[in-house]
Design an enzyme around this catalytic site. Structure first.
Site, PDB file in Angstrom:
ATOM      1  N   ARG A 227      36.442  33.652  53.939  1.00 55.02           N
ATOM      2  CA  ARG A 227      36.988  32.397  53.620  1.00 55.02           C
ATOM      3  C   ARG A 227      35.840  30.246  53.873  1.00 55.02           C
ATOM      4  O   ARG A 227      36.222  30.518  55.527  1.00 55.02           O
ATOM      5  CB  ARG A 227      38.085  31.457  53.742  1.00 55.02           C
ATOM      6  CG  ARG A 227      39.154  32.874  53.518  1.00 55.02           C
ATOM      7  CD  ARG A 227      38.643  31.989  51.315  1.00 55.02           C
ATOM      8  NE  ARG A 227      39.993  32.834  50.162  1.00 55.02           N
ATOM      9  CZ  ARG A 227      39.359  33.613  49.710  1.00 55.02           C
ATOM     10  NH1 ARG A 227      38.353  33.799  49.991  1.00 55.02           N
ATOM     11  NH2 ARG A 227      39.934  34.642  49.227  1.00 55.02           N
ATOM     12  N   HIS A 275      30.846  31.663  45.688  1.00 56.68           N
ATOM     13  CA  HIS A 275      31.698  32.771  45.629  1.00 56.68           C
ATOM     14  C   HIS A 275      31.349  34.349  45.163  1.00 56.68           C
ATOM     15  O   HIS A 275      32.325  34.468  43.753  1.00 56.68           O
ATOM     16  CB  HIS A 275      33.407  32.049  45.821  1.00 56.68           C
ATOM     17  CG  HIS A 275      34.553  33.049  46.307  1.00 56.68           C
ATOM     18  ND1 HIS A 275      35.805  31.821  46.298  1.00 56.68           N
ATOM     19  CD2 HIS A 275      34.646  34.094  45.981  1.00 56.68           C
ATOM     20  CE1 HIS A 275      36.376  33.092  47.260  1.00 56.68           C
ATOM     21  NE2 HIS A 275      35.770  33.871  46.549  1.00 56.68           N
TER      22      HIS A 275
HETATM   23  P1  NDP Z   1      41.888  42.488  55.842  1.00 49.13           P
HETATM   24  O1  NDP Z   1      44.048  42.100  55.465  1.00 49.13           O
HETATM   25  O2  NDP Z   1      42.119  44.103  55.185  1.00 49.13           O
HETATM   26  O3  NDP Z   1      41.471  41.998  56.878  1.00 49.13           O
HETATM   27  C1  NDP Z   1      41.519  41.319  57.944  1.00 49.13           C
HETATM   28  C2  NDP Z   1      40.989  41.628  59.372  1.00 49.13           C
HETATM   29  O4  NDP Z   1      41.384  40.662  60.226  1.00 49.13           O
HETATM   30  C3  NDP Z   1      42.105  42.375  60.123  1.00 49.13           C
HETATM   31  O5  NDP Z   1      40.812  42.964  60.790  1.00 49.13           O
HETATM   32  C4  NDP Z   1      42.496  41.610  61.120  1.00 49.13           C
HETATM   33  O6  NDP Z   1      42.902  41.992  62.409  1.00 49.13           O
HETATM   34  C5  NDP Z   1      41.638  40.284  61.110  1.00 49.13           C
HETATM   35  N1  NDP Z   1      42.748  39.073  61.532  1.00 49.13           N
HETATM   36  C6  NDP Z   1      43.382  38.284  61.160  1.00 49.13           C
HETATM   37  N2  NDP Z   1      43.645  37.006  61.855  1.00 49.13           N
HETATM   38  C7  NDP Z   1      43.490  37.443  63.229  1.00 49.13           C
HETATM   39  C8  NDP Z   1      43.241  36.646  63.973  1.00 49.13           C
HETATM   40  N3  NDP Z   1      43.685  35.568  64.314  1.00 49.13           N
HETATM   41  N4  NDP Z   1      42.337  36.881  65.000  1.00 49.13           N
HETATM   42  C9  NDP Z   1      41.590  38.250  64.849  1.00 49.13           C
HETATM   43  N5  NDP Z   1      41.655  38.987  64.350  1.00 49.13           N
HETATM   44  C10 NDP Z   1      42.072  38.868  62.892  1.00 49.13           C
HETATM   45  O7  NDP Z   1      41.216  41.654  54.622  1.00 49.13           O
HETATM   46  P2  NDP Z   1      40.577  42.290  53.914  1.00 49.13           P
HETATM   47  O8  NDP Z   1      38.827  43.040  55.044  1.00 49.13           O
HETATM   48  O9  NDP Z   1      40.192  42.686  53.016  1.00 49.13           O
HETATM   49  O10 NDP Z   1      39.631  41.132  53.220  1.00 49.13           O
HETATM   50  C11 NDP Z   1      39.537  40.143  54.224  1.00 49.13           C
HETATM   51  C12 NDP Z   1      38.950  38.550  53.911  1.00 49.13           C
HETATM   52  O11 NDP Z   1      37.599  38.823  52.652  1.00 49.13           O
HETATM   53  C13 NDP Z   1      40.095  38.128  52.687  1.00 49.13           C
HETATM   54  O12 NDP Z   1      40.903  37.621  53.010  1.00 49.13           O
HETATM   55  C14 NDP Z   1      39.329  37.199  51.997  1.00 49.13           C
HETATM   56  O13 NDP Z   1      39.688  35.353  52.703  1.00 49.13           O
HETATM   57  C15 NDP Z   1      38.065  37.570  52.172  1.00 49.13           C
HETATM   58  N6  NDP Z   1      37.574  37.465  50.268  1.00 49.13           N
HETATM   59  C16 NDP Z   1      35.568  36.799  50.475  1.00 49.13           C
HETATM   60  C17 NDP Z   1      35.166  37.749  49.262  1.00 49.13           C
HETATM   61  C18 NDP Z   1      34.347  36.593  48.864  1.00 49.13           C
HETATM   62  O14 NDP Z   1      34.288  37.064  47.279  1.00 49.13           O
HETATM   63  N7  NDP Z   1      33.858  35.954  49.266  1.00 49.13           N
HETATM   64  C19 NDP Z   1      36.017  38.631  48.407  1.00 49.13           C
HETATM   65  C20 NDP Z   1      36.908  39.479  48.708  1.00 49.13           C
HETATM   66  C21 NDP Z   1      38.060  39.056  50.232  1.00 49.13           C
HETATM   67  P3  NDP Z   1      43.677  43.419  62.479  1.00 49.13           P
HETATM   68  O15 NDP Z   1      43.098  44.069  61.723  1.00 49.13           O
HETATM   69  O16 NDP Z   1      44.122  43.253  63.517  1.00 49.13           O
HETATM   70  O17 NDP Z   1      44.865  43.164  61.548  1.00 49.13           O
END
Ligand code: NDP
Length: 312
Positions: A227, A275
């Site tokens: 993001r 995007h």
């Molecule tokens: P998930 O919820 O599966 O994974 C999120 C990861 O981020 C987890 O490993 C989580 O940790 C980690 N995380 C969250 N908060 C923190 C923090 N404060 N400190 C450290 N690590 C953190 O999400 P996805 O992998 O499915 O998607 C990730 C993002 O990709 C989406 O939220 C979206 O913004 C973006 N996206 C972009 C797209 C595009 O076309 N550009 C398409 C699809 C998604 P933990 O494992 O401990 O929970």
């Protein structure tokens, strides 16, 4: 009684999703379900949802068992105070995840192989520069969720030493997995290529500020399909101009579409993609949505529920 499913997304999405959803419902033994784009709120059992739809007040949906997000990112709905129903996000291995693996791998390889120098930079001069092998180019992925883990695994499979960072401690085979503040410092210190696959939350907004950009090795490349607001734009521009960051490939932005006057468009060390890193694919995403509806009807727990306190 067969459930009523409200499809609440832009009209062009309905065109894409109606047939895949009806097919998936039939396959799941739910052919009798009512799938509509308009319904009296008190009759709705499930909402298939895009955060840019007209539905922003969930209060009248008194019978609704779950809101099933079509997107992986939930920052525009997770904090909605009217939403009391369970919220599931999109995790679609066959479509969304596969698309992200391909996009991230492609852009990492572009920078790793220094392709730009050969595509644009030779200008008739037979000048040999041989890039290092992947094993000499450490990659760090911030975010080890559905997308970060899959991208990290693919890159490790190509030989890159991959470090991943998550909120909670985690194990992903083949990756060095770190968490917490110390883990972030260590993950940044070695990252020749940094990939951002974090969700946008209060904790992750502006995570890549001037201080953290300065912790990367000089000339590091950033690839951001997560993001836009994960990065402080002004700090990134300054770090690019100082040579601290060698290049930024950005797919997501604070304001989308990226305004024509934004300096990212013209910056020679920035690649803008609109995007498109990965899209939800209707055929596979419809099956993910319908599996949750099937679960709701069978009294089984929903998959991919959002932790509303954590914000993702
Ligand atoms: P998930 O919820 O599966 O994974 C999120 C990861 O981020 C987890 O490993 C989580 O940790 C980690 N995380 C969250 N908060 C923190 C923090 N404060 N400190 C450290 N690590 C953190 O999400 P996805 O992998 O499915 O998607 C990730 C993002 O990709 C989406 O939220 C979206 O913004 C973006 N996206 C972009 C797209 C595009 O076309 N550009 C398409 C699809 C998604 P933990 O494992 O401990 O929970």
């Amino acid at each position: 009684m067969a459930p009523t499913i409200l499809f609440a997304a832009l009209p062009e999405r309905w065109v894409q999703y109606e047939a895949p959803l009806r097919t998936a419902l039939a396959e799941a033994g739910l052919a009798g379900a009512t799938l509509v784009t308009e319904a009296a709120p008190e009759t709705v059992d499930y909402i298939v949802y895009a955060p840019n739809s007209d539905v922003q007040d969930f209060t009248p949906y008194t019978r609704c068992k779950a809101v099933l997000n079509l997107w992986a990112g939930v920052e525009n709905v997770a904090q909605n105070p009217t939403l009391t129903q369970p919220l599931a996000r999109m995790v679609d291995a066959a479509g969304l995840t596969q698309g992200m693996v391909e996009w991230v791998t492609g852009h990492v390889l572009r920078h790793h192989l220094e392709m730009d120098a050969h595509i644009h930079g030779l200008n008739g001069e037979w000048r040999k520069t041989v890039p290092p092998l992947s094993r000499e180019r450490p990659v760090t992925i911030l975010g080890l969720g559905a997308l970060g883990s899959a991208c990290g695994t693919a890159l490790a499979g190509l030989g890159f030493p991959v470090t991943g960072w998550s909120r909670r401690p985690k194990k992903v085979p083949g990756l060095r997995c770190l968490s917490g503040a110390d883990g972030l410092d260590a993950a940044l210190a070695e990252a020749r290529i940094l990939v951002l696959l974090l969700p946008l939350t209060d904790e992750t907004e502006n995570l890549m500020n001037a201080d953290r950009l300065a912790r990367l090795p000089r000339g590091a490349v950033i690839v951001n399909p997560g993001r836009g607001a994960l990065i402080d734009d002004d700090a990134l521009l300054a770090a690019l101009d100082q040579g601290q960051i060698g290049h930024a490939t950005l797919d997501v932005f604070r304001t989308e579409p990226l305004p024509p006057e934004h300096p990212f468009w013209a910056h020679p060390q920035v690649t803008v993609t609109p995007h498109i890193a990965s899209e939800t694919r209707p055929d596979s995403a419809a099956r993910v949505i319908v599996e949750n509806i099937r679960r709701g009807e069978a009294g089984e727990p929903f998959l991919h529920l959002v932790d509303r306190d954590a914000g993702y």
